[in-house]
Design a protein around this motif. Sequence first.
Motif, mmCIF file in Angstrom:
data_model
loop_
_atom_site.group_PDB
_atom_site.id
_atom_site.type_symbol
_atom_site.label_atom_id
_atom_site.label_comp_id
_atom_site.label_asym_id
_atom_site.label_seq_id
_atom_site.Cartn_x
_atom_site.Cartn_y
_atom_site.Cartn_z
ATOM 1 N N THR A 45 -61.483 6.259 43.293
ATOM 2 C CA THR A 45 -61.560 7.068 42.078
ATOM 3 C C THR A 45 -60.499 6.642 41.072
ATOM 4 O O THR A 45 -60.770 6.506 39.871
ATOM 5 N N SER B 2 -68.502 0.959 39.502
ATOM 6 C CA SER B 2 -68.985 1.785 38.398
ATOM 7 C C SER B 2 -70.476 2.087 38.532
ATOM 8 O O SER B 2 -71.020 2.877 37.756
ATOM 9 N N ARG C 196 -55.465 -1.422 37.128
ATOM 10 C CA ARG C 196 -56.353 -1.916 38.186
ATOM 11 C C ARG C 196 -55.807 -3.206 38.787
ATOM 12 O O ARG C 196 -55.873 -3.419 40.002
ATOM 13 N N HIS D 234 -64.800 -3.788 39.495
ATOM 14 C CA HIS D 234 -64.941 -2.646 38.591
ATOM 15 C C HIS D 234 -66.403 -2.423 38.233
ATOM 16 O O HIS D 234 -66.872 -1.281 38.140
ATOM 17 N N LYS D 235 -67.149 -3.500 38.036
ATOM 18 C CA LYS D 235 -68.588 -3.356 37.786
ATOM 19 C C LYS D 235 -69.284 -2.778 39.015
ATOM 20 O O LYS D 235 -70.172 -1.918 38.907
ATOM 21 N N ASP E 294 -73.761 3.806 39.910
ATOM 22 C CA ASP E 294 -74.097 5.096 40.516
ATOM 23 C C ASP E 294 -74.660 4.883 41.920
ATOM 24 O O ASP E 294 -75.560 4.059 42.123
ATOM 25 N N VAL F 281 -61.494 3.085 39.548
ATOM 26 C CA VAL F 281 -62.580 3.111 38.568
ATOM 27 C C VAL F 281 -62.115 3.716 37.246
ATOM 28 O O VAL F 281 -62.504 3.248 36.165
ATOM 29 N N ALA F 282 -61.253 4.728 37.299
ATOM 30 C CA ALA F 282 -60.811 5.422 36.087
ATOM 31 C C ALA F 282 -59.682 4.706 35.367
ATOM 32 O O ALA F 282 -59.432 4.981 34.185
#
Length: 380
Positions: free
Chosen positions: A244, A349, A254, A345-346, A351, A247-248
């Motif tokens: 979490t 991200s 990162r 990161h992709k 769902d 990603v944020a």
Amino acid sequence: MAANARKVDRGVPPGCPVQRNPDGTWQITGYAEGRTFLREHDTVQAGLGIETVENFPAKIRRPVLFRDGPEHREHRKQTAKFFTPRRVDEAYRSVMERAADRQIAVLRQGGPGHLSDLSFQLAVDVACAVIGLTNSKPGIKKRLDYFFPEKFGAPGFTSLNGLYWAYRQIRGWGHIYFADVRPAVKVRRDNRQDDLISHLIDEGCTAAEILGECLTFAAAGMITTREFIVMAAWHMFTDDELRTKYVAAAEPDRLLMLHELLRLEPIVAQLRRKTTNEINVGPEVVPSGAIVKIEVGHANLDTDEDEPLSICPGRSVGTGLSFGDGPHKCPGSHIAILESDIFLHKLFSLDGVRMAQAPKITFNNDIGGYELRGMQVTVG
């Protein structure tokens, strides 16, 4: 006592940070001692397949990884421009973005995807752009997979097994030379480009010498990145809080997280050097001609930082000795960390992304490193 966040158990380091082993080799497990030793100039490479390179004909120049002294320093000086943070950001970021998007698209086509395959193709695409292997025939990933098998054998001419591995090695060299290196060299002899192969041509390297350099960069820039991406993903799939935050976070934060994961889980966990003079390391004097093993996996824990087995982004030691140090420090560290971040990161991200199967760990005893295979990832 803080929990041990490592996925790879490297055992308990010996009490002394520098010691002589019963077989006559020396071992360094201390961080400060390892960094000091790696920065010494009175050493030469003693691992990473140097035995094969030593059998090259004398007229063939060794790849930069296996050179030392003034010649090595000059080569690193001349090629440093390809690996600066600014160059990586300006010249290769778009390549990394496109390569990552292609692998994410493969994953989204449905069904579980093998993360080691996706990350290896990403690393191949990026490394080829940096090196200049952009005129290859189809199938370069398959050729590299053949050349870098999960299990290596020792080439030789006194047994059937040795003959098999000698044949396989020669065949692998030939495939990559004719399908990848020779086409790239041919194009660049007529029209120089801003890449490593063009630079090597300007230095007067033969096609065989360029092949050696390309394979060296392939091993350093493709194989290790594949393992690190899978390891970093494994940590995030099993640590909701870490995932979490990752990603944020903004990109600089990162990257710090990835540096910390690499400190904790170094891919190349053992570096070997041979001394060419007496070297003082702490209270010990390592004699000339000694083989010294720097145990990176242990040295990265031997710092003044609290809770070295925990994941704490922003540590002052960064990646520790995971990229080496001194004259042979990995020049592609910025490339490896940035391409890993762009892809991860992709990935996280998306769902509904989840790990369908955890990887299995095997070890490469030549570098004390791990290999992760079998991680399956699904989306939705």
